[in-house]
Enzyme design. Sequence first.
Site, PDB file in Angstrom:
ATOM      1  N   SER A  79       0.713  -1.193   0.020  1.00  0.00           N
ATOM      2  CA  SER A  79       0.041   0.044   0.132  1.00  0.00           C
ATOM      3  C   SER A  79       0.923   1.254   0.148  1.00  0.00           C
ATOM      4  CB  SER A  79      -0.979   0.073   1.053  1.00  0.00           C
ATOM      5  OG  SER A  79      -0.537  -0.925   2.220  1.00  0.00           O
ATOM      6  N   GLU A 133      -4.785   0.501  -8.311  1.00  0.00           N
ATOM      7  CA  GLU A 133      -3.611   1.288  -8.774  1.00  0.00           C
ATOM      8  C   GLU A 133      -2.700   0.365  -9.459  1.00  0.00           C
ATOM      9  OE1 GLU A 133      -3.547   5.117  -5.731  1.00  0.00           O
ATOM     10  OE2 GLU A 133      -2.447   3.101  -5.156  1.00  0.00           O
ATOM     11  N   ASN A 170      -3.740   6.130  -1.016  1.00  0.00           N
ATOM     12  CA  ASN A 170      -2.895   6.015   0.213  1.00  0.00           C
ATOM     13  C   ASN A 170      -2.121   7.230   0.480  1.00  0.00           C
ATOM     14  OD1 ASN A 170      -4.230   3.858   1.000  1.00  0.00           O
ATOM     15  ND2 ASN A 170      -2.591   2.536   0.544  1.00  0.00           N
ATOM     16  N   HIS A 178      -2.147  -2.617  -6.794  1.00  0.00           N
ATOM     17  CA  HIS A 178      -2.697  -2.335  -5.237  1.00  0.00           C
ATOM     18  C   HIS A 178      -4.194  -2.259  -5.451  1.00  0.00           C
ATOM     19  CE1 HIS A 178      -3.290   0.802  -2.051  1.00  0.00           C
ATOM     20  NE2 HIS A 178      -3.226  -0.253  -1.728  1.00  0.00           N
TER      21      HIS A 178
HETATM   22  P1  NAI Z   1      -2.668  -9.664   6.634  1.00  0.00           P
HETATM   23  O1  NAI Z   1      -1.724  -9.567   8.158  1.00  0.00           O
HETATM   24  O2  NAI Z   1      -4.064  -9.855   6.705  1.00  0.00           O
HETATM   25  O3  NAI Z   1      -1.775 -10.876   5.939  1.00  0.00           O
HETATM   26  C1  NAI Z   1      -0.478 -11.311   5.666  1.00  0.00           C
HETATM   27  C2  NAI Z   1      -0.424 -12.708   5.281  1.00  0.00           C
HETATM   28  O4  NAI Z   1       0.828 -12.809   4.674  1.00  0.00           O
HETATM   29  C3  NAI Z   1      -0.458 -13.442   6.573  1.00  0.00           C
HETATM   30  O5  NAI Z   1      -1.329 -14.438   6.416  1.00  0.00           O
HETATM   31  C4  NAI Z   1       0.979 -14.085   6.689  1.00  0.00           C
HETATM   32  O6  NAI Z   1       0.941 -15.458   7.371  1.00  0.00           O
HETATM   33  C5  NAI Z   1       1.461 -14.227   5.264  1.00  0.00           C
HETATM   34  N1  NAI Z   1       3.027 -14.077   5.147  1.00  0.00           N
HETATM   35  C6  NAI Z   1       3.765 -13.453   5.940  1.00  0.00           C
HETATM   36  N2  NAI Z   1       5.121 -13.586   5.646  1.00  0.00           N
HETATM   37  C7  NAI Z   1       5.138 -14.370   4.675  1.00  0.00           C
HETATM   38  C8  NAI Z   1       5.781 -15.271   3.898  1.00  0.00           C
HETATM   39  N3  NAI Z   1       7.199 -14.870   4.002  1.00  0.00           N
HETATM   40  N4  NAI Z   1       5.361 -16.035   3.010  1.00  0.00           N
HETATM   41  C9  NAI Z   1       4.242 -16.391   2.592  1.00  0.00           C
HETATM   42  N5  NAI Z   1       3.169 -15.823   3.547  1.00  0.00           N
HETATM   43  C10 NAI Z   1       3.591 -14.839   4.320  1.00  0.00           C
HETATM   44  O7  NAI Z   1      -2.178  -8.370   5.679  1.00  0.00           O
HETATM   45  P2  NAI Z   1      -3.151  -7.726   4.712  1.00  0.00           P
HETATM   46  O8  NAI Z   1      -3.941  -6.569   5.563  1.00  0.00           O
HETATM   47  O9  NAI Z   1      -3.622  -8.839   3.901  1.00  0.00           O
HETATM   48  O10 NAI Z   1      -1.767  -6.909   3.898  1.00  0.00           O
HETATM   49  C11 NAI Z   1      -1.039  -7.611   2.887  1.00  0.00           C
HETATM   50  C12 NAI Z   1      -0.562  -6.459   2.051  1.00  0.00           C
HETATM   51  O11 NAI Z   1      -1.553  -5.855   1.284  1.00  0.00           O
HETATM   52  C13 NAI Z   1       0.455  -5.641   2.622  1.00  0.00           C
HETATM   53  O12 NAI Z   1       1.235  -4.997   1.877  1.00  0.00           O
HETATM   54  C14 NAI Z   1      -0.685  -4.515   2.963  1.00  0.00           C
HETATM   55  O13 NAI Z   1       0.100  -3.007   3.016  1.00  0.00           O
HETATM   56  C15 NAI Z   1      -1.364  -4.388   1.533  1.00  0.00           C
HETATM   57  N6  NAI Z   1      -2.597  -3.729   1.566  1.00  0.00           N
HETATM   58  C16 NAI Z   1      -3.464  -4.065   2.684  1.00  0.00           C
HETATM   59  C17 NAI Z   1      -4.606  -3.482   2.782  1.00  0.00           C
HETATM   60  C18 NAI Z   1      -5.485  -3.377   4.180  1.00  0.00           C
HETATM   61  O14 NAI Z   1      -6.396  -2.713   4.061  1.00  0.00           O
HETATM   62  N7  NAI Z   1      -5.265  -4.171   4.897  1.00  0.00           N
HETATM   63  C19 NAI Z   1      -5.141  -2.635   1.633  1.00  0.00           C
HETATM   64  C20 NAI Z   1      -4.233  -2.697   0.530  1.00  0.00           C
HETATM   65  C21 NAI Z   1      -3.042  -3.006   0.464  1.00  0.00           C
END
Ligand code: NAI
Length: 401
Positions: free
Chosen positions: A117, A150, A188, A138
Amino acid sequence: IRRAGVIGAGIMGSGIAAAHVKRGVATTLLDADEKALGRGVRSAFEDVAYNKKTKRPDVQRTLQAAPLLHATSELIDLAACDLVIEAVVENAEVKRQIYSQLEPQLRPEAILASNTSTIPITRLAEKLTRPDRFCGLHFFNPVKRMQLVEVIRGRQTSDETVASVVAHAKRIGKHPIVVADGPGFLVNRLLFPYMNEALQLVSEGVSLVEIDRAAKAYGMPMGPIALYDMVGIDTAFYAGRTMWEAYPDRVAASPILPMLMKQGRLGQKSGAGFFSYKNKRGDAQPDPALDPLIAPYCSPSTTKSQTQIISRLMLPMLLEATRVLQEQVVRDPRDVDFGLIYGLGFPAYRGGLLFDTDAVGAAKVVEQLREFESLGSRFRPTPLLLELAGSGTKFYREGRA
Ligand code: NAI
């Protein structure tokens, strides 16, 4: 793009996988944590199975989708993918580590994209062998509802990669905009000043409920405090840190998010953040347990008018939008308004933030900003706003829009 891969089965990864499966794209969903993978697959299927007409899950849809979704914890299973979208934690080191292991396993023509993000794409691409095949893709939260994506062009991203990803985004039913690289990209970067201001209001003693009520009265689909809980306090913190580092002059970092993280209050996903979600329907409810936790960081409770709260939230966002235009992060004001409406649920009837400002008039906005002068540089009119105010012109003037 025939087969897609998604790394990270969290809030975003599971939604992104579901968006693909819904459009008939075979998808491999990977997570390093087996439990997270199980939750992600379940959540993706819930999303795919949901029938809007009956408001219930539909077994037939689930059966149709089942062969399209493959779950794994092995990177090698992504080798056959034409596009891999990485959606793991917002940490540049973790992401780069994954790319270095994954890239040698992918075919040379495969595209790798990050759902980051805030982290600049050019920075994430530093150690890649094929940075031309890498870009940002994104999505917005919740993926099933937000239509914007995006597509972020890093310094070395090729035109072909951008064009392929734009076409792919359209195929899975999203509205893509191409934006330049930089912290927070477009949406963002605009959201951050608004969210940050909400924390400033909390520390000034304004109640959480009042802040959210004001944002909703303006027309936002939810308030910034509930949005923190939906995004995840940890994700918001890491995203915020990238923004604080990039723009230290106009951002006052709040200690509230790290405190909530220490308390394990990560938002909806952990059952509590600013609000509590531990009721049957999982709705946001004020949580008395939060009060003693945030008290050390807040002035005694105070009230502000709804108009004041709205101005505090929206004006920093508008000022950031003028900077984004000057830096040519996007081509014209329509991209800004399009991004806000489709990415954040900004009230469409206002036509967008810049369109709305045109209706009010830049001179009037400069006048409004005077009231908040004492709050520092984040409320100082920008050169573009002053130029419009001085000349009586609009963002959407001929030749510009
Ligand atoms: P989350 O914490 O819900 O999920 C992340 C997942 O990645 C977890 O299930 C974790 O086990 C897994 N993970 C961590 N290290 C890993 C690895 N080395 N190999 C494989 N899996 C691994 O996070 P979320 O919210 O889904 O965010 C993910 C990405 O999306 C981030 O970069 C965030 O900035 C971006 N994002 C998040 C938004 C939001 O509203 N939460 C919106 C748009 C983008």
